[in-house]
Design a protein around this motif. Structure first.
Motif, PDB file in Angstrom:
ATOM      1  N   VAL A 184       0.835  -1.205   0.000  1.00 43.14           N
ATOM      2  CA  VAL A 184       0.000   0.000   0.000  1.00 43.14           C
ATOM      3  C   VAL A 184       0.870   1.255   0.000  1.00 43.14           C
ATOM      4  O   VAL A 184       0.598   2.221  -0.722  1.00 43.14           O
ATOM      5  CB  VAL A 184      -0.960  -0.012   1.212  1.00 43.14           C
ATOM      6  CG1 VAL A 184      -1.665   1.318   1.370  1.00 43.14           C
ATOM      7  CG2 VAL A 184      -1.966  -1.123   1.078  1.00 43.14           C
ATOM      8  N   VAL A 185       1.927   1.245   0.792  1.00 39.52           N
ATOM      9  CA  VAL A 185       2.826   2.405   0.827  1.00 39.52           C
ATOM     10  C   VAL A 185       3.476   2.617  -0.531  1.00 39.52           C
ATOM     11  O   VAL A 185       3.534   3.746  -1.038  1.00 39.52           O
ATOM     12  CB  VAL A 185       3.898   2.239   1.936  1.00 39.52           C
ATOM     13  CG1 VAL A 185       4.946   3.338   1.842  1.00 39.52           C
ATOM     14  CG2 VAL A 185       3.247   2.248   3.309  1.00 39.52           C
TER      15      VAL A 185
ATOM     16  N   LEU B 139       3.916   5.669  -5.552  1.00 34.92           N
ATOM     17  CA  LEU B 139       4.020   5.724  -7.009  1.00 34.92           C
ATOM     18  C   LEU B 139       2.900   6.562  -7.627  1.00 34.92           C
ATOM     19  O   LEU B 139       3.117   7.268  -8.613  1.00 34.92           O
ATOM     20  CB  LEU B 139       4.007   4.311  -7.598  1.00 34.92           C
ATOM     21  CG  LEU B 139       5.232   3.455  -7.283  1.00 34.92           C
ATOM     22  CD1 LEU B 139       5.031   2.037  -7.805  1.00 34.92           C
ATOM     23  CD2 LEU B 139       6.481   4.073  -7.871  1.00 34.92           C
ATOM     24  N   ILE B 140       1.717   6.489  -7.051  1.00 40.40           N
ATOM     25  CA  ILE B 140       0.584   7.231  -7.603  1.00 40.40           C
ATOM     26  C   ILE B 140       0.599   8.700  -7.174  1.00 40.40           C
ATOM     27  O   ILE B 140       0.395   9.589  -7.995  1.00 40.40           O
ATOM     28  CB  ILE B 140      -0.751   6.570  -7.174  1.00 40.40           C
ATOM     29  CG1 ILE B 140      -0.900   5.223  -7.871  1.00 40.40           C
ATOM     30  CG2 ILE B 140      -1.942   7.461  -7.494  1.00 40.40           C
ATOM     31  CD1 ILE B 140      -2.083   4.414  -7.401  1.00 40.40           C
ATOM     32  N   GLY B 141       0.851   8.951  -5.888  1.00 41.53           N
ATOM     33  CA  GLY B 141       0.713  10.307  -5.371  1.00 41.53           C
ATOM     34  C   GLY B 141       1.993  11.018  -5.011  1.00 41.53           C
ATOM     35  O   GLY B 141       1.944  12.148  -4.524  1.00 41.53           O
ATOM     36  N   GLY B 142       3.125  10.391  -5.176  1.00 40.98           N
ATOM     37  CA  GLY B 142       4.389  11.043  -4.862  1.00 40.98           C
ATOM     38  C   GLY B 142       4.853  10.764  -3.437  1.00 40.98           C
ATOM     39  O   GLY B 142       4.234  10.025  -2.673  1.00 40.98           O
ATOM     40  N   ARG B 143       5.981  11.402  -3.109  1.00 37.76           N
ATOM     41  CA  ARG B 143       6.614  11.157  -1.812  1.00 37.76           C
ATOM     42  C   ARG B 143       5.740  11.582  -0.639  1.00 37.76           C
ATOM     43  O   ARG B 143       5.689  10.907   0.383  1.00 37.76           O
ATOM     44  CB  ARG B 143       7.933  11.918  -1.721  1.00 37.76           C
ATOM     45  CG  ARG B 143       9.041  11.298  -2.498  1.00 37.76           C
ATOM     46  CD  ARG B 143      10.317  12.045  -2.239  1.00 37.76           C
ATOM     47  NE  ARG B 143      11.408  11.432  -2.969  1.00 37.76           N
ATOM     48  CZ  ARG B 143      12.638  11.864  -2.939  1.00 37.76           C
ATOM     49  NH1 ARG B 143      12.937  12.925  -2.222  1.00 37.76           N
ATOM     50  NH2 ARG B 143      13.564  11.250  -3.630  1.00 37.76           N
ATOM     51  N   ARG B 144       5.074  12.716  -0.783  1.00 38.60           N
ATOM     52  CA  ARG B 144       4.265  13.217   0.323  1.00 38.60           C
ATOM     53  C   ARG B 144       3.151  12.214   0.676  1.00 38.60           C
ATOM     54  O   ARG B 144       2.927  11.905   1.844  1.00 38.60           O
ATOM     55  CB  ARG B 144       3.671  14.566  -0.036  1.00 38.60           C
ATOM     56  CG  ARG B 144       2.902  15.158   1.103  1.00 38.60           C
ATOM     57  CD  ARG B 144       2.506  16.576   0.835  1.00 38.60           C
ATOM     58  NE  ARG B 144       1.822  17.077   2.022  1.00 38.60           N
ATOM     59  CZ  ARG B 144       1.054  18.103   2.047  1.00 38.60           C
ATOM     60  NH1 ARG B 144       0.873  18.803   0.942  1.00 38.60           N
ATOM     61  NH2 ARG B 144       0.460  18.492   3.139  1.00 38.60           N
TER      62      ARG B 144
ATOM     63  N   ARG C  11       4.659   9.189   2.351  1.00 41.54           N
ATOM     64  CA  ARG C  11       5.019   9.433   3.751  1.00 41.54           C
ATOM     65  C   ARG C  11       3.798   9.393   4.656  1.00 41.54           C
ATOM     66  O   ARG C  11       3.845   8.847   5.758  1.00 41.54           O
ATOM     67  CB  ARG C  11       5.728  10.776   3.886  1.00 41.54           C
ATOM     68  CG  ARG C  11       7.142  10.756   3.400  1.00 41.54           C
ATOM     69  CD  ARG C  11       7.858  12.055   3.709  1.00 41.54           C
ATOM     70  NE  ARG C  11       9.169  12.037   3.113  1.00 41.54           N
ATOM     71  CZ  ARG C  11       9.664  12.999   2.361  1.00 41.54           C
ATOM     72  NH1 ARG C  11       8.940  14.076   2.104  1.00 41.54           N
ATOM     73  NH2 ARG C  11      10.867  12.897   1.858  1.00 41.54           N
ATOM     74  N   TRP C  12       2.700  10.004   4.204  1.00 35.50           N
ATOM     75  CA  TRP C  12       1.471   9.975   5.010  1.00 35.50           C
ATOM     76  C   TRP C  12       0.958   8.544   5.168  1.00 35.50           C
ATOM     77  O   TRP C  12       0.470   8.168   6.233  1.00 35.50           O
ATOM     78  CB  TRP C  12       0.391  10.869   4.404  1.00 35.50           C
ATOM     79  CG  TRP C  12       0.582  12.306   4.747  1.00 35.50           C
ATOM     80  CD1 TRP C  12       0.956  13.315   3.908  1.00 35.50           C
ATOM     81  CD2 TRP C  12       0.432  12.917   6.030  1.00 35.50           C
ATOM     82  NE1 TRP C  12       1.041  14.496   4.585  1.00 35.50           N
ATOM     83  CE2 TRP C  12       0.727  14.281   5.900  1.00 35.50           C
ATOM     84  CE3 TRP C  12       0.083  12.429   7.291  1.00 35.50           C
ATOM     85  CZ2 TRP C  12       0.672  15.157   6.966  1.00 35.50           C
ATOM     86  CZ3 TRP C  12       0.027  13.315   8.362  1.00 35.50           C
ATOM     87  CH2 TRP C  12       0.321  14.658   8.192  1.00 35.50           C
ATOM     88  N   THR C  13       1.070   7.779   4.111  1.00 38.62           N
ATOM     89  CA  THR C  13       0.642   6.379   4.194  1.00 38.62           C
ATOM     90  C   THR C  13       1.525   5.602   5.164  1.00 38.62           C
ATOM     91  O   THR C  13       1.025   4.823   5.985  1.00 38.62           O
ATOM     92  CB  THR C  13       0.675   5.721   2.804  1.00 38.62           C
ATOM     93  OG1 THR C  13      -0.103   6.488   1.903  1.00 38.62           O
ATOM     94  CG2 THR C  13       0.160   4.302   2.844  1.00 38.62           C
ATOM     95  N   ALA C  14       2.829   5.809   5.088  1.00 35.60           N
ATOM     96  CA  ALA C  14       3.755   5.134   6.003  1.00 35.60           C
ATOM     97  C   ALA C  14       3.489   5.551   7.445  1.00 35.60           C
ATOM     98  O   ALA C  14       3.530   4.711   8.358  1.00 35.60           O
ATOM     99  CB  ALA C  14       5.194   5.453   5.617  1.00 35.60           C
ATOM    100  N   LEU C  15       3.186   6.818   7.661  1.00 39.93           N
ATOM    101  CA  LEU C  15       2.860   7.289   9.000  1.00 39.93           C
ATOM    102  C   LEU C  15       1.581   6.626   9.513  1.00 39.93           C
ATOM    103  O   LEU C  15       1.493   6.231  10.676  1.00 39.93           O
ATOM    104  CB  LEU C  15       2.705   8.807   9.008  1.00 39.93           C
ATOM    105  CG  LEU C  15       2.411   9.445  10.360  1.00 39.93           C
ATOM    106  CD1 LEU C  15       3.590   9.240  11.300  1.00 39.93           C
ATOM    107  CD2 LEU C  15       2.110  10.916  10.187  1.00 39.93           C
ATOM    108  N   GLY C  16       0.597   6.490   8.642  1.00 42.35           N
ATOM    109  CA  GLY C  16      -0.648   5.815   9.022  1.00 42.35           C
ATOM    110  C   GLY C  16      -0.427   4.354   9.368  1.00 42.35           C
ATOM    111  O   GLY C  16      -0.998   3.835  10.334  1.00 42.35           O
TER     112      GLY C  16
END
Length: 76
Positions: free
Chosen positions: A26-27, A32-37, A40-45
């Motif tokens: 998922v991260v 790949l779809i939305g960029g680094r930002r 990062r938010w996904t990884a934080l979640g």
């Protein structure tokens, strides 16, 4: 437990830790779809959900150990 059994368990545990799971997919997808930002938010979640789940599991296990006196004495 013998040392050979412990070694087998340790090797199996390391393999399980190293293999990426669905949260990693998922991260990567979101990065790949939305960029680094977005990645990062996904990884934080993912990290936050793992923390909450681990805390809940640890709390439940500790409550069980305290309630079951023979188990508490065996661990002590």
């Amino acid at each position: 437990m013998s040392w050979s059994k412990y070694g087998e368990f340790l090797a199996f545990a390391i393999v399980l830790i190293v293999i990426p799971g669905p949260d990693f997919a998922v991260v990567v997808k979101n990065t790949l779809i939305g960029g680094r930002r977005r990645g990062r938010w996904t990884a934080l979640g993912v990290a936050a959900s793992n923390f909450v789940q681990g805390t809940a599991a640890a709390s439940g296990l500790s409550a069980l150990i305290v309630r079951v006196q023979p188990l508490f004495q065996a661990i002590k």
